[in-house]
Design a protein around this motif. Sequence first.
Motif, mmCIF file in Angstrom:
data_model
loop_
_atom_site.group_PDB
_atom_site.id
_atom_site.type_symbol
_atom_site.label_atom_id
_atom_site.label_comp_id
_atom_site.label_asym_id
_atom_site.label_seq_id
_atom_site.Cartn_x
_atom_site.Cartn_y
_atom_site.Cartn_z
ATOM 1 N N LEU B 19 0.733 -1.171 -0.111
ATOM 2 C CA LEU B 19 -0.003 0.106 0.047
ATOM 3 C C LEU B 19 0.705 1.357 0.054
ATOM 4 O O LEU B 19 0.595 2.106 -0.772
ATOM 5 N N GLU B 20 2.019 1.058 0.637
ATOM 6 C CA GLU B 20 2.666 2.313 0.777
ATOM 7 C C GLU B 20 3.394 2.580 -0.510
ATOM 8 O O GLU B 20 3.298 3.772 -1.112
ATOM 9 N N GLU B 21 3.896 1.722 -1.209
ATOM 10 C CA GLU B 21 4.567 1.692 -2.426
ATOM 11 C C GLU B 21 3.319 2.430 -3.510
ATOM 12 O O GLU B 21 3.707 3.229 -4.250
ATOM 13 N N LEU B 22 2.517 1.839 -3.473
ATOM 14 C CA LEU B 22 1.230 2.420 -4.658
ATOM 15 C C LEU B 22 0.833 3.648 -4.050
ATOM 16 O O LEU B 22 0.703 4.714 -5.102
ATOM 17 N N TYR B 23 0.782 4.027 -2.824
ATOM 18 C CA TYR B 23 0.612 5.491 -2.264
ATOM 19 C C TYR B 23 1.722 6.468 -2.753
ATOM 20 O O TYR B 23 1.331 7.442 -3.418
ATOM 21 N N ASN B 24 2.801 5.819 -2.623
ATOM 22 C CA ASN B 24 3.654 7.014 -2.988
ATOM 23 C C ASN B 24 4.126 7.006 -4.494
ATOM 24 O O ASN B 24 4.312 8.065 -4.893
ATOM 25 N N GLY B 26 1.808 6.821 -6.671
ATOM 26 C CA GLY B 26 0.579 7.690 -7.302
ATOM 27 C C GLY B 26 1.075 9.126 -6.939
ATOM 28 O O GLY B 26 0.887 9.961 -7.902
ATOM 29 N N ARG B 27 1.303 9.461 -5.813
ATOM 30 C CA ARG B 27 1.884 10.859 -5.420
ATOM 31 C C ARG B 27 2.930 11.371 -6.355
ATOM 32 O O ARG B 27 3.148 12.455 -6.542
ATOM 33 N N LEU B 159 4.699 5.285 5.585
ATOM 34 C CA LEU B 159 3.324 5.798 5.818
ATOM 35 C C LEU B 159 3.180 5.816 7.438
ATOM 36 O O LEU B 159 2.098 6.420 7.998
ATOM 37 N N ARG B 164 7.391 8.652 9.333
ATOM 38 C CA ARG B 164 6.398 9.126 8.620
ATOM 39 C C ARG B 164 6.418 10.655 8.427
ATOM 40 O O ARG B 164 6.835 11.602 9.438
#
Lengths: 209, 204, 398
Positions: B19-24, B26-27, B159, B164
């Motif tokens: 999730l962390e990788e996906l979130y980063n 995207g950003r 995250l 964080r």
Amino acid sequence: METLEQIKTRVELAVPGASLTVIQNGSPCAQHSILVDNEHALEVARFLQQDPQLRLDYLSNVTGVDWLEQVLQEKSRSRRVIDGVEREIEETTEKRVPGYLEAIYHLYSMELKHGPVILRLRTSDRAKGTVLPSLTPLWRGAEFQEREIFDLYGIRFEGHPDLRRILMWDSFADHPMRKDYVEPDDYEYEPTPHDEVLERARQHYLPRT
Amino acid sequence: MDEHLRNELSRQGIFVTTLEELYNWGRKNSLWPLGFGLACCAIEMIATSMARHDLARFGAEVFRPSPRQADLMIVAGTVTKKMAPQVVRLYNQMAEPKYVIAMGACAISGGPFKQGYNVLKGIDRYLPVDVHIPGCPPRPEALLHAFMTLQEKIAAQALTGEQRPRHLRADAPGAFPVPEFGAHDLQPPHNPEVWTPPRLARES
Amino acid sequence: MTGPDSSHTHTDTASPPAWRRPTYELRPQAEGDGRMLEISMGPQHPSTHGVFRMDVMLDGERVVKLKPVFGYLHRNHEKIGESTTYLASMPYTDRLDYFCSLTNNWAYALAVERLAGLQVPERAEYIRVILAELTRLQNHACLGGFLLQDMGASGTPLMYAFREREKILDLFEALTGARMMCNYMRFGGCRCDLPPGWLERARALVAGFPRFLDEFEALLTGNEILMSRTQGVGVLPRELAINASITGPGLRASGVNYDLRKADPYGIYPRFSFRIPLGDHGDVYDRYMMRVLEMRESLKILEQALRDIPDGPIIDPKAKIRGFRPKPGEAYARLEGPKGELGFFLISDGSPNPYRYRVRPPSLINLTVLEDLCLGHHVADVVIILGSVDIVLGEVDR
């Protein structure tokens, strides 16, 4: 174009009471200028603008200058008899030239394509009498430039339609282009400070622990 | 997760991520800069977004005129004392997560205009800066490099946990005090929470 | 248009306060309901070309009052110029009008050369003309792009303009080592000679530039939207233009034939044959057309200069780089920059630093009439009127 001496003669005939002084310029370009007394400055400028031979319809540049009080030291030698012996004595006399602020106007003619005629206006001193007549009613091009001089030098131009600070914020108190302005002490630290910067750094920054 | 296993799986058409990788991810690939130029560097910033250098390759060509829609502030040029309160206010108006690139010598330290009475000696006196770009002005390539550096920085953010970033902490400030115009200087001249005067490197 | 200062309230000059808030003298429109809206455009506004601010008073969509607010990029250029040596100010001049660093260099070098009585060798004069005209090309091309951007043609014209600009910047970089901040002129000449092959590259660029101009014009000049947005908008009358010291393309768009390259020639401009475009109406469209036509004339100058450039030294052997101290005196020099008349006024007291270092900023003075141009127009027109005046904030505020 006429020489400045000719212009001066004609202006003094046309504007009674005006006193003009031609200021010589030592640089090779020989752009000499005319010092005008403040009382008649507006009349003189109007004459220069409207005279058909000159038609100085274009005010190119307005510059403010700060001249600090100068102390001129003059050395003189004289022979005097002291204790019965004649000796040569060197004397130093100090002459104080009071400081003043100056506004310099560079005028050209767009119609006749000549120029420049340089006008100088001087205030009586640097503290209280810093008032000059504004030439903005004649040349609107002076509007922002005179505002800038008011902001940075503190010359108040009488007759200027909108004399406010232009570059600094409104509540700023100083006139930063004056030669004796002291700027806020917020200099950035330098990696290898020396001399003055080191002194400053010692005063402000924490010593190495 | 094991890098080798992940590569093997992706060759089979199975993508594994956190999730962390996906979130980063995207950003970092949709940084929207605030369309906001201060001085000379702004022209190089515009040049970067034009055809030859093509900032769009980094997903960052959408210059937003409003701070509410932007998440990256490129401080491109000299920050004067008259402009500094507005810069801080614009930063405060941006929504989290937000990043700052100090572009050029002036934004870092005042640069060539450091002696100026109206020049702020670096925007980091009031704002936290993520990436500094030296140069006067930095070339467009340098700005691209700064983007890549910022993307790496975002990609490495956690995250959870102590490391964080600011926008995930409830106690960390998202806005900073706006300086006021004083009679001689800005009040306060710097924000002590963000910037402290550096220590002397050498005592002779 | 009435007298020069009709739009201002007169201050009480007997006791002027240190500062005062702007007082608005309102000009109600016939169709408005009399309720005004005051908006502040800038200092962060996408169309103000930097950190410029306008306090605008609106009656509906119409502008009834507009006060420009400056100083957000006041970098104390003149104060710094007084505390550094003459040569050390040269890189600062690059950062005045950061689109046109080479013409700024030239104007400053011209002033110091007048002050110290230096001569410039023939080859250096040619190099200066070539660089100044290339600068004019890229400035005017970008202006066209930004003007269209302001008009709502987002992106494309600006991309075309910057495409050409990059080609010219490549030439600058090959010669001076920097894209924007060239720092190339020296008192009495230039810093270094042209690198091998530079002239051929410049000739190729000049040969290819008309194609870009034709394309640009085919897209824009006859464009119906552009014409209806710009014609009759922001009309500057001839008398006001002269009285308010407007210079550059904005002055000539109002029909005043005053280009310093012809009126007060500097360098070797009298050797070249070129024409000065003049406008009839003084509106935004004329100001746009002045730029396009000036680019075509610049190309003529460039062709002649690139054909005739001689070999020889590039700097006056008498010019001293170190320990430069002109005799006490003063000098004012001006040239026709892309934005207008750029002047430098220097007072020397015989020391290594100038006693007074003054820049005559065309961008600032051209804004004198901004309010007169905008009054009565829609607020959306303010943006294109400002765009057609062509300002760069580095020069406005210095």
